[in-house]
Design a protein around this motif. Structure first.
Motif, PDB file in Angstrom:
ATOM      1  N   GLU A   1     -31.259  12.861 -34.694  1.00  0.00           N
ATOM      2  CA  GLU A   1     -30.790  14.208 -34.340  1.00  0.00           C
ATOM      3  C   GLU A   1     -31.377  15.269 -35.265  1.00  0.00           C
ATOM      4  OE1 GLU A   1     -26.558  14.880 -34.180  1.00  0.00           O
ATOM      5  OE2 GLU A   1     -26.273  13.136 -32.876  1.00  0.00           O
ATOM      6  N   PHE A   2     -31.570  14.899 -36.538  1.00  0.00           N
ATOM      7  CA  PHE A   2     -32.092  15.846 -37.518  1.00  0.00           C
ATOM      8  C   PHE A   2     -33.628  15.880 -37.530  1.00  0.00           C
ATOM      9  CE2 PHE A   2     -27.752  15.948 -38.806  1.00  0.00           C
ATOM     10  CZ  PHE A   2     -27.568  17.102 -39.537  1.00  0.00           C
ATOM     11  N   GLY A   3     -34.237  15.190 -36.571  1.00  0.00           N
ATOM     12  CA  GLY A   3     -35.688  15.268 -36.416  1.00  0.00           C
ATOM     13  C   GLY A   3     -36.497  14.428 -37.390  1.00  0.00           C
ATOM     14  N   VAL A   4     -35.848  13.450 -38.024  1.00  0.00           N
ATOM     15  CA  VAL A   4     -36.559  12.557 -38.933  1.00  0.00           C
ATOM     16  C   VAL A   4     -37.433  11.607 -38.099  1.00  0.00           C
ATOM     17  CG1 VAL A   4     -36.235  10.739 -40.674  1.00  0.00           C
ATOM     18  CG2 VAL A   4     -34.731  12.742 -40.653  1.00  0.00           C
ATOM     19  N   THR A   5     -38.653  11.375 -38.559  1.00  0.00           N
ATOM     20  CA  THR A   5     -39.574  10.526 -37.786  1.00  0.00           C
ATOM     21  C   THR A   5     -39.127   9.059 -37.806  1.00  0.00           C
ATOM     22  OG1 THR A   5     -40.997  10.015 -39.660  1.00  0.00           O
ATOM     23  CG2 THR A   5     -41.520  12.024 -38.419  1.00  0.00           C
ATOM     24  N   GLU A   6     -39.565   8.324 -36.785  1.00  0.00           N
ATOM     25  CA  GLU A   6     -39.218   6.898 -36.696  1.00  0.00           C
ATOM     26  C   GLU A   6     -39.727   6.137 -37.926  1.00  0.00           C
ATOM     27  OE1 GLU A   6     -37.101   5.431 -34.544  1.00  0.00           O
ATOM     28  OE2 GLU A   6     -36.822   7.416 -33.658  1.00  0.00           O
ATOM     29  N   GLN A   7     -40.874   6.558 -38.437  1.00  0.00           N
ATOM     30  CA  GLN A   7     -41.443   5.884 -39.608  1.00  0.00           C
ATOM     31  C   GLN A   7     -40.517   6.053 -40.825  1.00  0.00           C
ATOM     32  OE1 GLN A   7     -45.079   7.470 -41.142  1.00  0.00           O
ATOM     33  NE2 GLN A   7     -45.293   5.795 -42.620  1.00  0.00           N
ATOM     34  N   GLN A   8     -40.034   7.278 -41.022  1.00  0.00           N
ATOM     35  CA  GLN A   8     -39.121   7.530 -42.145  1.00  0.00           C
ATOM     36  C   GLN A   8     -37.796   6.801 -41.938  1.00  0.00           C
ATOM     37  OE1 GLN A   8     -39.061  11.733 -41.741  1.00  0.00           O
ATOM     38  NE2 GLN A   8     -40.622  12.082 -43.298  1.00  0.00           N
ATOM     39  N   ILE A   9     -37.325   6.801 -40.691  1.00  0.00           N
ATOM     40  CA  ILE A   9     -36.075   6.095 -40.391  1.00  0.00           C
ATOM     41  C   ILE A   9     -36.228   4.615 -40.703  1.00  0.00           C
ATOM     42  CG2 ILE A   9     -34.521   5.391 -38.516  1.00  0.00           C
ATOM     43  CD1 ILE A   9     -34.948   8.206 -37.302  1.00  0.00           C
ATOM     44  N   GLY A  10     -37.403   4.072 -40.388  1.00  0.00           N
ATOM     45  CA  GLY A  10     -37.682   2.674 -40.698  1.00  0.00           C
ATOM     46  C   GLY A  10     -37.529   2.380 -42.180  1.00  0.00           C
ATOM     47  N   LEU A  11     -37.953   3.317 -43.016  1.00  0.00           N
ATOM     48  CA  LEU A  11     -37.846   3.128 -44.468  1.00  0.00           C
ATOM     49  C   LEU A  11     -36.390   3.139 -44.931  1.00  0.00           C
ATOM     50  CD1 LEU A  11     -40.805   5.426 -45.662  1.00  0.00           C
ATOM     51  CD2 LEU A  11     -40.763   2.923 -45.545  1.00  0.00           C
ATOM     52  N   VAL A  12     -35.589   4.022 -44.312  1.00  0.00           N
ATOM     53  CA  VAL A  12     -34.161   4.083 -44.654  1.00  0.00           C
ATOM     54  C   VAL A  12     -33.478   2.770 -44.251  1.00  0.00           C
ATOM     55  CG1 VAL A  12     -31.953   5.227 -44.163  1.00  0.00           C
ATOM     56  CG2 VAL A  12     -34.014   6.602 -44.550  1.00  0.00           C
ATOM     57  N   VAL A  13     -33.780   2.298 -43.046  1.00  0.00           N
ATOM     58  CA  VAL A  13     -33.176   1.055 -42.551  1.00  0.00           C
ATOM     59  C   VAL A  13     -33.553  -0.116 -43.466  1.00  0.00           C
ATOM     60  CG1 VAL A  13     -33.214  -0.635 -40.659  1.00  0.00           C
ATOM     61  CG2 VAL A  13     -32.979   1.813 -40.149  1.00  0.00           C
ATOM     62  N   GLU A  14     -34.809  -0.131 -43.895  1.00  0.00           N
ATOM     63  CA  GLU A  14     -35.269  -1.168 -44.822  1.00  0.00           C
ATOM     64  C   GLU A  14     -34.397  -1.195 -46.082  1.00  0.00           C
ATOM     65  OE1 GLU A  14     -39.425  -1.173 -46.596  1.00  0.00           O
ATOM     66  OE2 GLU A  14     -39.844  -1.443 -44.443  1.00  0.00           O
ATOM     67  N   LYS A  15     -34.105  -0.003 -46.622  1.00  0.00           N
ATOM     68  CA  LYS A  15     -33.274   0.091 -47.831  1.00  0.00           C
ATOM     69  C   LYS A  15     -31.849  -0.381 -47.553  1.00  0.00           C
ATOM     70  CE  LYS A  15     -35.586   2.941 -51.039  1.00  0.00           C
ATOM     71  NZ  LYS A  15     -36.207   4.259 -51.019  1.00  0.00           N
TER      72      LYS A  15
END
Ligand code: HEM
Length: 117
Positions: free
Chosen positions: A92-106
């Motif tokens: 919703e906040f426009g974060v890219t899928e690539q960045q979201i992937g990094l958050v999920v990894e953490k």
């Protein structure tokens, strides 16, 4: 640029966290865990925590993940629900899928500490 900087720093992170908890509290499969929770304190802690996991300054002084979730008997489905709400909030906040992937990894690195304690 760290994800923390891309999101816009502490104030932006706090908005993300507020939206994230709106979603959690409207989800009947998990909102019972937060019945007794002081949400103001929870949002403050989660903001500092997310600041740290997205590469911002580490000012988190709350409990360890295993201590914070001790006795809740959290299961995989609860973890997945919370992770899903964080992902959809970041989208919703426009974060890219690539960045979201990094958050999920953490998040996944903390899964063992959060579950079944
Ligand atoms: C507390 C992070 C998963 C429910 C907390 C706190 C943090 C946190 C930073 C605050 C600790 C403190 O105040 O010292 C996380 C992270 C998770 C996760 C990073 C996943 C990787 C979950 C899940 C649930 C959950 C799956 C339940 C569906 C709670 C509850 C509290 C808490 C009930 C305690 C609130 C209170 O003190 O009343 N969590 N959490 N968490 N979390 Fe989580």
């Amino acid at each position: 640029l760290t994800l923390y900087e891309q999101l816009g720093g502490q104030e932006a992170i706090q908005k993300v966290v507020e939206r994230f908890y709106e979603k959690i509290l409207s989800d009947d499969t998990i909102n019972h865990f937060f019945k007794e929770t002081d949400m103001k304190k929870q949002i403050r802690h989660q903001t500092l925590f997310l600041t740290w996991v997205t590469g911002g300054p580490n000012q988190y002084t709350g409990q360890s993940m295993s201590k914070a979730h001790e006795g809740l008997n959290l299961q995989e489905e609860h973890f997945n629900a919370v992770a899903g709400h964080l992902v959809s909030t970041l989208q919703e906040f426009g974060v890219t899928e690539q960045q979201i992937g990094l958050v999920v990894e953490k998040l996944l690195t903390m899964k063992e500490d959060v579950l079944r304690k």
